[in-house]
Design a protein around this motif. Structure first.
Motif, short mmCIF file in Angstrom:
data_model
loop_
_atom_site.label_atom_id
_atom_site.label_comp_id
_atom_site.label_asym_id
_atom_site.label_seq_id
_atom_site.Cartn_x
_atom_site.Cartn_y
_atom_site.Cartn_z
N LEU A 1 0.94 -1.25 0.04
CA LEU A 1 -0.15 0.09 -0.08
C LEU A 1 0.90 1.26 0.13
O LEU A 1 2.21 1.17 0.23
N ASN A 2 0.22 2.29 -0.27
CA ASN A 2 0.95 3.59 -0.16
C ASN A 2 1.51 3.93 1.10
O ASN A 2 0.91 3.68 2.13
N PHE A 3 2.75 4.18 1.33
CA PHE A 3 3.30 4.33 2.49
C PHE A 3 2.62 5.36 3.50
O PHE A 3 2.54 4.92 4.55
N TYR A 4 2.42 6.42 3.02
CA TYR A 4 1.61 7.30 4.07
C TYR A 4 0.43 6.92 4.31
O TYR A 4 -0.17 7.21 5.47
N LEU A 5 -0.19 6.27 3.64
CA LEU A 5 -1.56 5.61 3.92
C LEU A 5 -1.39 4.59 5.25
O LEU A 5 -2.09 4.45 6.16
N VAL A 6 -0.38 4.03 4.94
CA VAL A 6 0.02 2.72 5.86
C VAL A 6 0.39 3.29 7.24
O VAL A 6 0.03 3.03 8.38
N VAL A 7 1.04 4.51 7.20
CA VAL A 7 1.48 5.30 8.37
C VAL A 7 0.25 5.71 9.04
O VAL A 7 0.02 5.61 10.36
N PHE A 8 -0.61 6.29 8.46
CA PHE A 8 -1.94 6.87 8.86
C PHE A 8 -2.57 5.67 9.63
O PHE A 8 -3.20 5.89 10.45
N LEU A 9 -2.57 4.71 8.78
CA LEU A 9 -3.60 3.57 9.29
C LEU A 9 -3.01 2.89 10.68
O LEU A 9 -3.67 2.79 11.71
N ALA A 10 -1.59 2.93 10.72
CA ALA A 10 -0.82 2.22 11.65
C ALA A 10 -0.97 3.04 12.86
O ALA A 10 -1.39 2.63 14.07
N THR A 11 -0.86 4.44 12.88
CA THR A 11 -0.71 5.26 13.96
C THR A 11 -2.19 5.38 14.43
O THR A 11 -2.43 5.64 15.76
N ALA A 12 -3.27 5.44 13.45
CA ALA A 12 -4.70 5.82 14.18
C ALA A 12 -5.22 4.78 14.83
O ALA A 12 -5.58 4.54 15.83
N PHE A 13 -4.89 3.35 14.22
CA PHE A 13 -5.25 2.16 15.04
C PHE A 13 -4.53 1.94 16.05
O PHE A 13 -5.08 1.48 17.30
N GLY A 14 -3.11 2.46 16.38
CA GLY A 14 -2.62 2.09 17.47
C GLY A 14 -3.00 3.28 18.63
O GLY A 14 -3.29 2.59 19.75
N ASP A 15 -3.51 4.28 18.12
CA ASP A 15 -4.14 5.22 19.25
C ASP A 15 -5.30 4.49 19.71
O ASP A 15 -5.66 4.36 20.84
N TRP A 16 -6.00 3.91 18.74
CA TRP A 16 -7.39 3.32 19.09
C TRP A 16 -7.38 2.16 19.96
O TRP A 16 -7.88 2.00 21.01
N ALA A 17 -6.16 1.29 19.45
CA ALA A 17 -6.21 0.21 20.28
C ALA A 17 -5.67 0.41 21.73
O ALA A 17 -6.18 -0.07 22.82
N THR A 18 -5.15 1.73 22.12
CA THR A 18 -4.75 1.92 23.18
C THR A 18 -5.91 2.31 24.04
O THR A 18 -6.01 1.71 25.53
N TYR A 19 -6.83 2.86 23.54
CA TYR A 19 -8.12 3.29 24.48
C TYR A 19 -9.00 2.24 24.44
O TYR A 19 -9.67 1.92 25.58
N VAL A 20 -8.92 1.19 23.64
CA VAL A 20 -9.70 -0.09 23.71
C VAL A 20 -9.24 -0.72 24.89
O VAL A 20 -9.89 -1.46 25.72
N THR A 21 -7.63 -0.83 24.95
CA THR A 21 -7.22 -1.59 26.15
C THR A 21 -7.39 -1.04 27.53
O THR A 21 -7.65 -1.87 28.45
N THR A 22 -7.52 0.41 27.42
CA THR A 22 -7.81 1.24 28.74
C THR A 22 -9.48 0.60 29.21
O THR A 22 -9.51 0.35 30.44
N SER A 23 -10.05 0.50 28.44
CA SER A 23 -11.48 0.08 28.55
C SER A 23 -11.48 -1.37 29.29
O SER A 23 -12.23 -1.68 30.05
N VAL A 24 -10.77 -2.23 28.54
CA VAL A 24 -10.59 -3.54 29.04
C VAL A 24 -10.30 -3.69 30.41
O VAL A 24 -10.60 -4.21 31.21
N GLN A 25 -9.13 -2.77 30.70
CA GLN A 25 -8.62 -2.79 31.82
C GLN A 25 -9.41 -2.43 33.19
O GLN A 25 -9.62 -3.07 34.16
#
Lengths: 235, 112
Positions: free
Chosen positions: A135-159
């Motif tokens: 995939l396009n590099f910048y698109l991949v960076v966008f997806l990776a960082t956005a989902f990483g952020d989201w995963a952090t908050y889902v984890t807090t909810s799990v905790q």
């Protein structure tokens, strides 16, 4: 995503410390090794840490009328991998716990786990998968960082749902019911904020590619051919 | 240099800003922190939770808190700006002025 000081029962405080500490120690070991071997990456390491510093200080208003902040850990995860990101995240969380009373020392283990470990791990995996899929590099960076952020908050909810299940006894139904409520607070607030973080991270990477692409190749973040192509487009 | 990515990011930021202006003028959203909402939720389900520890030090007021948050952002932004400036100037010297040792002959040719 901070779990406030004192808001986790002792058992969960210790449990999250037990999970986080080995990762941080491994991260410190890797970071020392990297800095000793390649002194020239030091400025980029500082930039990745500073990016977490800046983004996690921005409390942004979100669509549901509450404020939260991005994590900024995606860039560090992409360049240096999750272990070193855990160390950088820990530094930021200690600053906030000591000087801002955001998060706390007893909940540090849990907060490091969500922001310093799970977020970067998710970002790293998405980045690797996306680059493999061409995939396009910048698109991949966008997806990776956005989902990483989201995963952090889902984890807090799990905790929080693990520590405070509905009915006060940990059952699957009780967990799911509270997970839904905490995720409604955190993850929902975080949807637009994660999109912003992804966009800003992609932009930062554009400048890294422009001024210091040789380090990205050396760190095996990008292949030579990809860099050439990106600079061809942006030149 | 193409500015396509900058424009996309700008558009996303603008959409976000418009959404915020719309939300804050049509609803009475309080814009409190999500951390605090989670705390209220815990208090609700445990009938008044007693924290097992308290922060060692808390900012004495909201003003001081924003000062420290501002400081955090400023330190970070300063570091990012410093190193990008450093890299940019270094690249400029290496490429255009032939400052790099191993490219010296090439650089000399260039300047002649």
């Amino acid at each position: 995503m901070h779990i406030m000081e004192g808001y986790l029962p002792t058992f969960w405080c210790l449990a999250w410390f037990a999970v986080s500490i080995p990762m941080i120690l491994y991260g410190i070991y890797k970071m020392n090794k990297l800095v000793n071997e390649k002194r020239e990456i030091l400025p980029l390491l500082a930039v990745a840490g500073a990016f977490i510093f800046v983004l996690s200080s921005l409390k942004l208003p979100s669509v549901n009328g509450s404020c939260s902040h991005p994590t900024g850990t995606g860039i560090a995860a992409i360049i240096f991998g999750p272990a070193i990101s855990a160390v950088l995240g820990t530094i930021v969380l200690i600053y906030q716990a000591l000087f801002l009373a955001h998060g706390g020392l007893t909940t540090l283990g849990a907060n490091v786990f969500s922001m310093g470990i799970i977020g970067p791990v998710v970002a790293y995996l998405i980045y690797k998968a996306g680059m493999k899929a061409n995939l396009n590099f910048y698109l991949v960076v966008f997806l990776a960082t956005a989902f990483g952020d989201w995963a952090t908050y889902v984890t807090t909810s799990v905790q929080l749902a693990l520590a405070y299940p509905a009915g006060n006894v940990l059952t699957f139904a009780g967990f799911m019911s509270m997970f839904g409520k905490f995720a409604g607070i955190f993850a929902f607030t975080q949807v637009p904020i994660a999109i912003m973080e992804g966009a800003v991270s992609a932009l930062l990477f554009k400048y890294v590619v422009n001024v210091k692409s040789d380090i990205l190749i050396e760190m095996k973040v990008l292949e030579d051919a990809v860099v050439r192509k990106l600079r061809g487009i942006s030149a | 240099m193409s500015r396509k990515l900058e424009l996309i990011v700008l558009a996303i930021v603008l959409i976000f800003a418009v959404q915020f202006i719309y939300m804050s003028s049509t609803t009475d959203a309080e814009y409190g922190g999500a951390d605090g909402e989670a705390k209220d939720m815990i208090n609700e389900i445990t009938d008044g939770y007693e924290p097992i520890a308290n922060p060692i030090w808390e900012p004495p007021s909201g003003e001081i808190e924003s000062l420290l948050f501002g400081l955090q952002a400023a330190i970070g932004a300063g570091i990012i700006g410093y190193f990008f400036g450093y890299y940019k100037a270094k690249k400029n010297y290496e490429n255009e002025l032939g400052y790099k040792e191993k490219n010296k002959s090439e650089g000399d040719k260039h300047s002649l």
